[in-house]
Design an enzyme around this catalytic site. Structure first.
Site, PDB file in Angstrom:
ATOM      1  N   THR A 177      33.741  44.069  60.567  1.00 58.63           N
ATOM      2  CA  THR A 177      33.750  42.689  60.926  1.00 58.63           C
ATOM      3  C   THR A 177      33.879  42.522  62.512  1.00 58.63           C
ATOM      4  O   THR A 177      34.961  43.257  62.940  1.00 58.63           O
ATOM      5  CB  THR A 177      34.857  41.907  60.298  1.00 58.63           C
ATOM      6  OG1 THR A 177      34.843  41.901  58.891  1.00 58.63           O
ATOM      7  CG2 THR A 177      34.974  40.645  60.697  1.00 58.63           C
ATOM      8  N   GLU A 202      41.422  59.664  56.150  1.00 62.58           N
ATOM      9  CA  GLU A 202      41.501  58.854  57.447  1.00 62.58           C
ATOM     10  C   GLU A 202      42.217  59.706  58.310  1.00 62.58           C
ATOM     11  O   GLU A 202      43.368  60.021  58.072  1.00 62.58           O
ATOM     12  CB  GLU A 202      42.227  57.486  57.270  1.00 62.58           C
ATOM     13  CG  GLU A 202      41.937  56.647  58.624  1.00 62.58           C
ATOM     14  CD  GLU A 202      42.086  55.322  58.634  1.00 62.58           C
ATOM     15  OE1 GLU A 202      42.215  54.767  57.289  1.00 62.58           O
ATOM     16  OE2 GLU A 202      42.507  54.638  59.568  1.00 62.58           O
ATOM     17  N   HIS A 213      40.951  46.262  61.745  1.00 64.05           N
ATOM     18  CA  HIS A 213      40.795  45.583  60.470  1.00 64.05           C
ATOM     19  C   HIS A 213      41.133  44.187  60.643  1.00 64.05           C
ATOM     20  O   HIS A 213      41.812  43.734  61.371  1.00 64.05           O
ATOM     21  CB  HIS A 213      41.787  45.963  59.321  1.00 64.05           C
ATOM     22  CG  HIS A 213      41.294  47.500  58.956  1.00 64.05           C
ATOM     23  ND1 HIS A 213      42.176  48.426  59.054  1.00 64.05           N
ATOM     24  CD2 HIS A 213      40.680  47.624  57.761  1.00 64.05           C
ATOM     25  CE1 HIS A 213      41.750  49.420  58.207  1.00 64.05           C
ATOM     26  NE2 HIS A 213      40.902  49.137  57.558  1.00 64.05           N
ATOM     27  N   ASN A 225      32.720  50.156  56.433  1.00 63.17           N
ATOM     28  CA  ASN A 225      33.352  49.222  55.469  1.00 63.17           C
ATOM     29  C   ASN A 225      33.482  47.771  56.265  1.00 63.17           C
ATOM     30  O   ASN A 225      33.825  47.703  57.270  1.00 63.17           O
ATOM     31  CB  ASN A 225      34.987  49.725  55.416  1.00 63.17           C
ATOM     32  CG  ASN A 225      34.940  50.823  54.242  1.00 63.17           C
ATOM     33  OD1 ASN A 225      33.781  51.479  54.164  1.00 63.17           O
ATOM     34  ND2 ASN A 225      36.196  51.207  53.769  1.00 63.17           N
ATOM     35  N   ASP A 269      39.498  51.775  47.751  1.00 64.19           N
ATOM     36  CA  ASP A 269      39.475  51.658  49.114  1.00 64.19           C
ATOM     37  C   ASP A 269      41.101  51.596  49.333  1.00 64.19           C
ATOM     38  O   ASP A 269      41.642  51.154  48.898  1.00 64.19           O
ATOM     39  CB  ASP A 269      38.792  50.785  49.790  1.00 64.19           C
ATOM     40  CG  ASP A 269      38.620  50.696  51.230  1.00 64.19           C
ATOM     41  OD1 ASP A 269      38.572  51.827  51.752  1.00 64.19           O
ATOM     42  OD2 ASP A 269      38.466  49.962  51.728  1.00 64.19           O
ATOM     43  N   ASP A 307      44.595  56.693  52.098  1.00 59.17           N
ATOM     44  CA  ASP A 307      45.119  55.959  53.233  1.00 59.17           C
ATOM     45  C   ASP A 307      46.584  56.455  53.357  1.00 59.17           C
ATOM     46  O   ASP A 307      47.553  55.727  53.169  1.00 59.17           O
ATOM     47  CB  ASP A 307      45.053  54.394  52.984  1.00 59.17           C
ATOM     48  CG  ASP A 307      45.579  53.774  54.176  1.00 59.17           C
ATOM     49  OD1 ASP A 307      45.814  54.340  55.240  1.00 59.17           O
ATOM     50  OD2 ASP A 307      45.658  52.401  54.304  1.00 59.17           O
ATOM     51  N   GLY A 309      36.750  48.449  59.480  1.00 59.40           N
ATOM     52  CA  GLY A 309      36.901  47.295  60.214  1.00 59.40           C
ATOM     53  C   GLY A 309      35.690  46.896  60.906  1.00 59.40           C
ATOM     54  O   GLY A 309      35.393  46.813  62.057  1.00 59.40           O
TER      55      GLY A 309
HETATM   56  P1  13P Z   1      37.047  44.530  57.691  1.00 60.12           P
HETATM   57  O1  13P Z   1      37.866  43.543  57.093  1.00 60.12           O
HETATM   58  O2  13P Z   1      37.699  44.165  59.207  1.00 60.12           O
HETATM   59  O3  13P Z   1      35.640  44.244  57.907  1.00 60.12           O
HETATM   60  O4  13P Z   1      37.485  45.898  57.418  1.00 60.12           O
HETATM   61  C1  13P Z   1      37.063  46.244  56.030  1.00 60.12           C
HETATM   62  C2  13P Z   1      37.531  47.348  55.938  1.00 60.12           C
HETATM   63  O5  13P Z   1      37.729  48.479  56.857  1.00 60.12           O
HETATM   64  C3  13P Z   1      38.163  47.874  54.430  1.00 60.12           C
HETATM   65  O6  13P Z   1      38.303  49.211  54.235  1.00 60.12           O
END
Ligand code: 13P
Length: 392
Positions: free
Chosen positions: A212, A134, A181, A231, A82, A104, A210
């Site tokens: 989360t 991306e 993120h 992710n 990643d 990335d 992102g």
């Molecule tokens: P978060 O840490 O916000 O969950 O995002 C993780 C991510 O996008 C890793 O590529």
């Protein structure tokens, strides 16, 4: 061995309107927690190794454990590199056992992002590796993962996405539609109509970075608009962190391992919640039946050398040759061996491990391999046989 092609897994999710969970692996506790979550709800899962985390662990040391966890699982697993920032790091990840790479270079100008991504796609596709590009930029706001993504949010443009997807050949596309993120500050506003336009324009699976901090309803709407991979990392780091802090608050004494006892379960619980919410629960059997297994292959050469060649000369030919072929994308490892029996039909063995059948085919035609084989090796061979092998 439920390692499967990442693109098959993501395409299955795309066709059936759910999203696979791609979870950042920070250490063995995370790895075990994520795998237990996937097994508990019978979900396919992606293990994400995030390049910016390599300061925290030795990537080449962790990868054999990640691969072993995938191989012994009863659910389908893919291993994704990643936020890779260069072709060299993508090649390194493929060599270490990742079967997907995310490029990335989205902070660069559009054309530079396009050329760099295309170069990595060309290399990775010769090995059968899935590539995620991306377009637009998903910044970091707060939390451990945020500092790796400085700068302002830039939305993905549907018009640019069409050209980018066509010209790079990426298998799936990470989009920027309002997520960040790390932790959110306030309630994030997501641009669903932009997402719908990107979906219509590109017709390939979309990826959200992102994850989360998004609500259940936001996840549902993202998936309804073509998101097939999500992710997720910071929330796992936060529950792990909380488990350690709560243990310390409740126990003034206790050894290192007691401190960490709750981490695996905390990660498992959160990952399982996500896998069920995103629709992957109960999908393992159909994904296994419909996705190609991801399998290493071996190219073996048994040989004898001409009697006039000294041991030192042979060692020098093989040293130079193995250095050349080790750099070919998709080569995982090279070993040279000598027979134990003095009366064996062949005295020497060259064993090349490759990440996939596709990588083997490209290896056979690679200029470095042909140069080694025709210019350096063949002239010193007395006789030889070659075999290509896979596990059955
Ligand atoms: P978060 O840490 O916000 O969950 O995002 C993780 C991510 O996008 C890793 O590529």
């Amino acid at each position: 061995m439920p390692l499967v092609h990442l693109s098959d897994m993501i395409n299955h999710a795309y066709r059936h309107n759910y999203a696979v969970g791609a979870f950042g692996v920070a250490n063995l506790h995370f790895l075990e927690g994520i795998m237990q979550a996937a097994e508990n709800c019978r979900a396919p899962v992606v293990l994400n190794l995030i390049e910016s985390h390599f300061d925290n662990y030795d990537f080449e040391l962790l990868m054999p454990a990640v691969t072993a966890a995938a191989r012994r699982a009863a659910v389908p697993v893919a291993i994704n590199f990643d936020h890779g920032t260069s072709r060299a790091s993508a090649e390194r990840a493929i060599r270490a056992g990742c079967n997907g790479v995310m490029v990335d270079t989205s902070a660069l100008a559009f054309s530079e992002n396009l050329w760099q991504t295309r170069d990595i796609v060309t290399m990775a596709h010769t090995c059968g590796i899935t590539v995620e590009g991306e377009l637009g930029y998903v910044p970091g706001v707060d939390g451990e993962n945020a500092r790796n993504h400085p700068g302002e949010l830039a939305y993905t443009s549907a018009a640019e996405a069409v050209g980018y997807v066509e010209r790079t050949g990426v298998d799936c596309l990470a989009v920027s539609v309002g997520t960040v993120h790390g932790r959110m500050k306030g309630v994030p506003k997501l641009d669903y109509s932009r997402l719908a336009k990107i979906r219509e324009a590109t017709a390939i699976p979309l990826v959200i970075h992102g994850g989360t901090g998004l609500s259940d309803e936001q996840f549902r709407r993202l998936i309804a608009n073509g998101v097939a991979k999500i992710n997720y990392y910071t929330a796992l780091a936060d529950v792990a962190d909380r488990s350690i802090r709560e243990y310390v608050a409740a126990n003034r004494k206790g050894g290192h391992s007691s401190l960490l006892t709750g981490v695996r379960d905390a990660v498992r619980e959160e990952a399982e919640r996500c896998l069920r919410l995103w629709g992957g629960g109960g999908r393992a059997a159909e994904v296994l039946a419909q996705c190609r297994p991801w399998q290493e292959v071996e190219h073996i050469m048994l040989y004898n050398v001409s009697s006039t060649l000294s041991e030192i000369e042979l060692a020098s030919v093989m040293r130079e040759g193995t250095q050349l072929i080790a750099a070919i994308p998709g080569v995982r490892g090279i070993r040279t061996r000598q027979t134990i029996q003095s009366d064996g039909k062949y005295q020497h063995c060259l064993l090349v491990t490759l990440v996939s059948q596709a990588a083997l085919e490209s290896y056979h035609h690679h200029p470095a391999q042909l140069r080694f084989s025709h210019k350096a090796l063949r002239p010193v061979l007395a006789d030889h046989i070659t075999l290509d092998m896979e596990e059955r």
